[in-house]
Motif scaffolding. Sequence first.
Motif: not given
Length: 134
Positions: A10-15, A54-58, A66-70, A90-93
């Motif tokens: 999922v991450y690769e496809v989202a990216e 994408g953020a969730d998959a990251a 990457v999760g924060v960015n997306w 994402a910020l917490m993680n």
Amino acid sequence: YNEHADFEHVYEVAEDCINRYEQTGPESHKAGANSSNDLGYLTGEAAGEMYAVGADAAQKVRKFEVGVNWAERAVTCSPTPRNKVMLVAALMNAGKGEQARALVMTNLSASGPEAKKFKAELNMLRPDVRTGRN
């Protein structure tokens, strides 16, 4: 996609989708534009959903920056309570608890239905994410 998904895939496809979307520039995503990205026209809401997936998959594959960015881009494209809460997670993680708390306080101090929706979405986070103990 769900909890049983292959999140690496999922991450690769989202990216791939996000990279193609960003490489073609915002002008190519307007209705009627000649799109070379195979994504076609994306509304702000659709682009926000792409970034949110994408953020969730990251997050799931522990690519927290990457999760924060997306997640930030998801909020920029579509500032829904769900996307804002995803940004909090994402910020917490990513170890950015102060930024996450500031975002929570800003959204909880607002009035109206959006603040209520934000609180409802926030309450659905796992307790370890809500408290930063992940």
